[in-house]
Design a protein around this motif. Structure first.
Motif, PDB file in Angstrom:
ATOM      1  N   UNK A  50       0.829  -1.206   0.000  1.00 13.79           N
ATOM      2  CA  UNK A  50       0.000   0.000   0.000  1.00 13.79           C
ATOM      3  C   UNK A  50       0.862   1.255   0.000  1.00 13.79           C
ATOM      4  N   UNK A  51       0.254   2.357  -0.441  1.00 17.52           N
ATOM      5  CA  UNK A  51       0.909   3.665  -0.424  1.00 17.52           C
ATOM      6  C   UNK A  51       0.295   4.496   0.682  1.00 17.52           C
ATOM      7  N   UNK A  52       1.145   5.028   1.546  1.00 21.88           N
ATOM      8  CA  UNK A  52       0.724   5.962   2.587  1.00 21.88           C
ATOM      9  C   UNK A  52       1.158   7.361   2.192  1.00 21.88           C
ATOM     10  N   UNK A  53       0.283   8.329   2.423  1.00 21.28           N
ATOM     11  CA  UNK A  53       0.607   9.726   2.182  1.00 21.28           C
ATOM     12  C   UNK A  53       0.289  10.498   3.445  1.00 21.28           C
ATOM     13  N   UNK A  54       1.252  11.272   3.897  1.00 21.05           N
ATOM     14  CA  UNK A  54       1.086  12.038   5.123  1.00 21.05           C
ATOM     15  C   UNK A  54       0.505  13.414   4.824  1.00 21.05           C
ATOM     16  N   UNK A  55      -0.004  14.052   5.860  1.00 20.60           N
ATOM     17  CA  UNK A  55      -0.383  15.455   5.756  1.00 20.60           C
ATOM     18  C   UNK A  55       0.911  16.259   5.578  1.00 20.60           C
ATOM     19  N   UNK A  56       0.834  17.442   4.967  1.00 15.20           N
ATOM     20  CA  UNK A  56       2.056  18.248   4.794  1.00 15.20           C
ATOM     21  C   UNK A  56       2.736  18.532   6.133  1.00 15.20           C
ATOM     22  N   UNK A  57       4.074  18.490   6.127  1.00 17.88           N
ATOM     23  CA  UNK A  57       4.823  18.810   7.345  1.00 17.88           C
ATOM     24  C   UNK A  57       4.909  20.330   7.513  1.00 17.88           C
ATOM     25  N   UNK A  58       5.654  20.779   8.515  1.00 16.83           N
ATOM     26  CA  UNK A  58       5.758  22.208   8.807  1.00 16.83           C
ATOM     27  C   UNK A  58       6.326  23.020   7.643  1.00 16.83           C
ATOM     28  N   UNK A  59       7.079  22.350   6.760  1.00 14.06           N
ATOM     29  CA  UNK A  59       7.653  23.033   5.597  1.00 14.06           C
ATOM     30  C   UNK A  59       6.771  22.901   4.356  1.00 14.06           C
ATOM     31  N   UNK A  60       5.607  22.241   4.510  1.00 13.54           N
ATOM     32  CA  UNK A  60       4.709  22.052   3.382  1.00 13.54           C
ATOM     33  C   UNK A  60       5.021  20.830   2.544  1.00 13.54           C
ATOM     34  N   UNK A  61       6.011  20.026   2.964  1.00 20.66           N
ATOM     35  CA  UNK A  61       6.378  18.828   2.216  1.00 20.66           C
ATOM     36  C   UNK A  61       5.388  17.706   2.524  1.00 20.66           C
ATOM     37  N   UNK A  62       4.942  17.036   1.469  1.00 18.05           N
ATOM     38  CA  UNK A  62       4.056  15.885   1.620  1.00 18.05           C
ATOM     39  C   UNK A  62       4.904  14.635   1.392  1.00 18.05           C
ATOM     40  N   UNK A  63       5.020  13.800   2.427  1.00 22.50           N
ATOM     41  CA  UNK A  63       5.803  12.570   2.334  1.00 22.50           C
ATOM     42  C   UNK A  63       4.867  11.428   1.957  1.00 22.50           C
TER      43      UNK A  63
END
Length: 157
Positions: A50-63
């Motif tokens: 499966x692919x997990x996508x996180x909410x954007x971090x403090x810098x706006x990066x989506x992991x």
């Protein structure tokens, strides 16, 4: 030196309920506060990719990354690893569940190493994982215990 974390929590709910909720991958965005979405790519027996996508971090990066997860309900154990490792050289995860007086113990072990060009080293990631695991485990505990109370109230009525 590679990173290693171990975190556990007691959940005042039956093991079967804890198992079912925490292994319902499609529902993880409602269970974990850090995940924005999950996409199941394949299922083969007890293995899910499966692919997990996180909410954007403090810098706006989506992991986002692809993981492989194998459940072993009989032994109350789950093993997972990142297939797309991103900043990790490797990431291996083991979840272990046990029935205990008053509920269920859930134990997470993570073994990993960061790539040399990762934005954080092994020590820094160990600290981040330990901090975040405690937050997520407490959230999971609270949500499962609430669900258990709801189920008990409907069976009593």
């Amino acid at each position: 030196m590679p990173g290693h974390t171990e975190n556990d929590i007691t959940i005042a709910a039956p093991l079967d309920l804890v198992w079912d909720i925490t292994n319902d991958i499609e529902n993880w965005p409602q269970l974990f506060s850090e995940y924005a979405s999950v996409e199941v790519l394949s299922r083969e027996g007890d293995k899910t990719t499966f692919r997990l996508t996180m909410h954007p971090d403090d810098n706006g990066t989506v992991w986002s990354w692809v993981s492989e997860r194998v459940v072993d309900r009989q032994n109350r154990s789950v093993r997972a690893r990142r297939v797309e490792t991103g900043p990790f050289a490797h990431m291996d995860i083991h979840w272990k569940y046990a029935e205990i007086p008053g509920g269920t113990s859930m134990h997470w072990t993570q073994d990993f190493a960061m790539k040399p060009d990762a934005p954080v080293d092994d020590k820094g990631m160990t600290e981040m994982i330990n901090r975040n695991s405690r937050i997520q485990m407490e959230l999971i505990r609270d949500r499962i215990e609430q669900r258990d109370r709801e189920l008990r109230s409907t069976t009593v009525s």
